[in-house]
Design a protein around this motif. Structure first.
Motif, PDB file in Angstrom:
ATOM      1  N   ILE A   1       0.842  -1.213   0.000  1.00 44.55           N
ATOM      2  CA  ILE A   1       0.000   0.000   0.000  1.00 44.55           C
ATOM      3  C   ILE A   1       0.877   1.263   0.000  1.00 44.55           C
ATOM      4  O   ILE A   1       0.619   2.217  -0.730  1.00 44.55           O
TER       5      ILE A   1
ATOM      6  N   PHE B   1       0.739   4.354  -2.783  1.00 47.28           N
ATOM      7  CA  PHE B   1       0.603   5.787  -2.447  1.00 47.28           C
ATOM      8  C   PHE B   1       1.765   6.582  -3.036  1.00 47.28           C
ATOM      9  O   PHE B   1       1.581   7.656  -3.601  1.00 47.28           O
TER      10      PHE B   1
ATOM     11  N   GLY C   1      -9.696   4.148   5.653  1.00 51.54           N
ATOM     12  CA  GLY C   1     -10.327   5.167   4.810  1.00 51.54           C
ATOM     13  C   GLY C   1     -11.473   4.641   3.956  1.00 51.54           C
ATOM     14  O   GLY C   1     -12.047   5.386   3.162  1.00 51.54           O
TER      15      GLY C   1
ATOM     16  N   PRO D   1       1.145   5.358   5.051  1.00 53.85           N
ATOM     17  CA  PRO D   1       1.569   6.583   4.365  1.00 53.85           C
ATOM     18  C   PRO D   1       0.907   7.857   4.888  1.00 53.85           C
ATOM     19  O   PRO D   1       1.541   8.906   4.944  1.00 53.85           O
TER      20      PRO D   1
ATOM     21  N   ARG E   1     -13.534  11.721  10.404  1.00 55.49           N
ATOM     22  CA  ARG E   1     -14.090  10.401  10.076  1.00 55.49           C
ATOM     23  C   ARG E   1     -15.009   9.779  11.118  1.00 55.49           C
ATOM     24  O   ARG E   1     -15.731   8.836  10.788  1.00 55.49           O
TER      25      ARG E   1
HETATM   26  C1  S3P Z   1      -5.761   4.161   5.425  1.00 56.76           C
HETATM   27  C2  S3P Z   1      -5.623   3.078   6.261  1.00 56.76           C
HETATM   28  C3  S3P Z   1      -4.730   1.946   5.942  1.00 56.76           C
HETATM   29  C4  S3P Z   1      -4.567   1.800   4.438  1.00 56.76           C
HETATM   30  C5  S3P Z   1      -4.121   3.090   3.829  1.00 56.76           C
HETATM   31  C6  S3P Z   1      -5.103   4.230   4.094  1.00 56.76           C
HETATM   32  C7  S3P Z   1      -6.647   5.274   5.849  1.00 56.76           C
HETATM   33  O1  S3P Z   1      -5.247   0.728   6.487  1.00 56.76           O
HETATM   34  O2  S3P Z   1      -5.760   1.383   3.826  1.00 56.76           O
HETATM   35  O3  S3P Z   1      -2.858   3.400   4.352  1.00 56.76           O
HETATM   36  O4  S3P Z   1      -7.010   6.120   5.010  1.00 56.76           O
HETATM   37  O5  S3P Z   1      -7.015   5.322   7.047  1.00 56.76           O
HETATM   38  P1  S3P Z   1      -5.264   0.398   8.080  1.00 56.76           P
HETATM   39  O6  S3P Z   1      -6.495   1.032   8.648  1.00 56.76           O
HETATM   40  O7  S3P Z   1      -5.343  -1.094   8.125  1.00 56.76           O
HETATM   41  O8  S3P Z   1      -4.005   0.927   8.664  1.00 56.76           O
END
Ligand code: S3P
Length: 171
Positions: free
Chosen positions: A45, A49, A81, A119, A137
């Motif tokens: 991931i 990014f 997210g 990231p 959120r």
């Molecule tokens: C994100 C959470 C990450 C991953 C990405 C974006 C977010 O997953 O999907 O880095 O926007 O909160 P985790 O919740 O498992 O860390």
């Protein structure tokens, strides 16, 4: 058909560790959406990014949600997210019960402060960034069918609480 159990929540709320335990307890296949995307893309991931930016990742995430929403009888964990796009929750809900794990920004900070693979938290002031994203959120995480506070609890305990609640409600 048995609906999926879908865990949502902020980064560091405990989704992955709780999800794995819960899947074992419920004798279900465990599926982590971010791992699914990483396998499909052949990239971590953080690399996605870095190479293509957040918007690109969100498009992959949306496509992955559409795909895994057709599964059943699984425990599915999602990235923090996933709630940003309302269509994602709609899709996950078609075949799933949405369970939200909630923890305070301070708890989250303690859990993620040494993590290098997130990231969005690759900034100088992690706690400030966590507070900002959390405020943006929290109302989205509260759209879940069930909510569990995870502050001060071990993953095993949270999984136990979810198991008891769902077993009771769904039986
Ligand atoms: C994100 C959470 C990450 C991953 C990405 C974006 C977010 O997953 O999907 O880095 O926007 O909160 P985790 O919740 O498992 O860390």
């Amino acid at each position: 058909m048995k609906k999926n159990i879908v865990l949502i929540g902020f980064m560091g709320s405990g989704k992955s560790s709780v999800g794995k335990i819960l899947a074992k307890k419920m004798d279900r296949v465990f599926l982590d959406l971010d791992e699914w995307i990483e396998r499909k893309e052949g990239l971590k991931i953080s690399k996605i990014f870095e190479k293509n930016g957040e918007q690109y990742f969100r498009a992959l995430e949306k496509e992955a949600v559409r795909f895994v929403s057709s599964y059943e009888n699984r425990v599915i964990t999602t990235g923090g997210g996933v709630v940003l796009d309302p269509e994602n929750l709609e899709n996950l809900r078609q075949n799933g019960i949405i369970v939200s794990l909630i923890a305070t920004p301070e708890t989250i900070f303690e859990r993620v402060k040494n993590s290098k693979h997130r990231p969005l938290l690759d900034v100088d002031d992690k706690l400030e960034k966590i507070r900002k994203l959390y405020d943006e959120r929290i109302s989205l995480y509260q759209k879940a069918d069930y909510q569990f506070k995870t502050d001060g609890l071990a993953a095993q305990e949270v999984a136990g609480l979810i198991f008891d609640k769902l077993n009771h409600e769904l039986s």
